[in-house]
Design a protein around this motif. Sequence first.
Motif, short mmCIF file in Angstrom:
data_model
loop_
_atom_site.label_atom_id
_atom_site.label_comp_id
_atom_site.label_asym_id
_atom_site.label_seq_id
_atom_site.Cartn_x
_atom_site.Cartn_y
_atom_site.Cartn_z
N TYR A 30 -19.47 -134.41 -82.25
CA TYR A 30 -19.90 -132.72 -81.91
C TYR A 30 -19.71 -131.96 -83.13
CZ TYR A 30 -21.29 -134.11 -77.16
OH TYR A 30 -21.98 -134.34 -75.99
N ASP A 31 -18.66 -132.25 -83.93
CA ASP A 31 -18.39 -131.54 -84.89
C ASP A 31 -19.59 -131.47 -86.15
OD1 ASP A 31 -15.76 -130.68 -84.28
OD2 ASP A 31 -14.84 -132.15 -85.26
N ARG A 32 -19.91 -132.75 -86.28
CA ARG A 32 -21.17 -133.29 -87.00
C ARG A 32 -22.77 -132.54 -86.40
NH1 ARG A 32 -18.96 -138.45 -87.12
NH2 ARG A 32 -20.74 -139.06 -85.43
N MET A 33 -22.56 -132.49 -85.23
CA MET A 33 -23.82 -131.67 -84.61
C MET A 33 -24.00 -130.42 -84.65
SD MET A 33 -25.13 -134.31 -81.78
CE MET A 33 -23.73 -134.39 -80.51
N SER A 34 -22.78 -129.75 -84.62
CA SER A 34 -22.23 -128.25 -84.26
C SER A 34 -23.51 -127.45 -84.80
CB SER A 34 -20.86 -127.92 -84.39
OG SER A 34 -20.99 -128.12 -85.86
N GLY A 35 -23.91 -127.89 -86.07
CA GLY A 35 -24.70 -126.69 -86.80
C GLY A 35 -26.28 -127.02 -86.42
N TRP A 36 -26.69 -127.84 -85.66
CA TRP A 36 -28.05 -128.05 -85.37
C TRP A 36 -28.07 -128.47 -83.78
CZ3 TRP A 36 -29.03 -133.16 -84.19
CH2 TRP A 36 -27.93 -134.11 -84.58
N TYR A 37 -27.08 -128.35 -83.00
CA TYR A 37 -27.01 -128.84 -81.79
C TYR A 37 -28.10 -128.15 -80.93
CZ TYR A 37 -25.34 -130.20 -77.03
OH TYR A 37 -25.22 -130.58 -75.45
N ASP A 38 -28.33 -126.66 -80.91
CA ASP A 38 -29.15 -126.09 -80.15
C ASP A 38 -30.58 -126.49 -80.41
OD1 ASP A 38 -27.27 -124.56 -79.30
OD2 ASP A 38 -27.46 -122.72 -80.59
N LEU A 39 -31.05 -127.08 -81.69
CA LEU A 39 -32.34 -127.46 -81.82
C LEU A 39 -32.51 -128.66 -80.91
CD1 LEU A 39 -32.76 -127.25 -85.55
CD2 LEU A 39 -33.67 -125.68 -83.84
N LEU A 40 -31.43 -129.49 -80.56
CA LEU A 40 -31.47 -130.72 -79.92
C LEU A 40 -31.57 -130.64 -78.42
CD1 LEU A 40 -31.41 -133.79 -79.81
CD2 LEU A 40 -28.91 -133.73 -79.63
N ALA A 41 -30.49 -129.86 -77.73
CA ALA A 41 -30.28 -129.72 -76.50
C ALA A 41 -30.87 -128.22 -76.02
CB ALA A 41 -28.74 -129.67 -76.31
N ARG A 42 -30.76 -127.01 -76.69
CA ARG A 42 -30.88 -125.81 -76.37
C ARG A 42 -32.26 -125.66 -75.29
NH1 ARG A 42 -28.93 -121.31 -73.95
NH2 ARG A 42 -29.57 -119.52 -74.58
N PRO A 43 -33.46 -126.16 -75.82
CA PRO A 43 -34.53 -126.08 -75.23
C PRO A 43 -34.58 -126.42 -73.66
CG PRO A 43 -35.05 -126.69 -77.36
CD PRO A 43 -33.51 -127.02 -77.11
N SER A 44 -33.95 -127.89 -73.45
CA SER A 44 -34.11 -128.38 -72.08
C SER A 44 -33.00 -128.17 -71.42
CB SER A 44 -33.85 -129.96 -72.35
OG SER A 44 -32.80 -130.26 -73.04
#
Length: 233
Positions: A30-44
């Motif tokens: 999650y540290d690695r994903m934090s900068g782009w996590y919204d692109l992956l999960a936010r829409p759904s």
Amino acid sequence: MDLRRVHAMSKSEASISRVTRAREAARASYDRMSGWYDLLARPSEKKYTQLGLRMLSVQEGETVLEIGFGTGHAIVALAQSAGDSGRVYGVDISQGMRGVALSRVKRAGLAARVDLRCGDAVSLPFETSMFDAVFMSFTLELFDTPDIPIVLSECRRVLKPGGRICVVALSRRGKVGAMVRLYEWAHAKFPNAVDCRPIYAQRALEDAGFCIVDSAEGSIWGLPLGIVVAKNP
């Protein structure tokens, strides 16, 4: 073996697959994903997180906790609902997520009423009977099966009598369909990539001693989803 975790397992958790990824691995991911996590999960996830927030219905002046606040969208919404006289706390395992969420809170001008901490929900760093409400969205299903009742026990401890909890989670219900079976297979085979799985959220809340007051259903990626609001007796 942690006997506390074993004895905490209820019948509703017995048929749920285990989470085998270590906490340190989850934190690093999650540290690695934090900068782009919204692109992956936010829409759904956005639609159901917002529905859960409406069902929890935080009021002006309340003290609220979010477990697994991620990039901070719900924290901002909770702080806006709690108002100047309220206070919102958050706990997340990832320092990277905390940094993103703090930036979002500051941009919204809400830093004075928000306190975000890194920590683990199996041992919440808060006093007993501190909160009016607890919110979890796409978080409870990330915990290993025997940890789920421990997390919910901690939620009961920190909630005031009559306090509310809302859980938004991938849900096992009724006949298990092909999509759930496929997803659970991927979770078992690739635990570092597919890090959650459907759980019996409502049953887990009931087993923990909560009283269910409202619920809703939906689906995400073809998987059943549940939103449950319960009260601490």
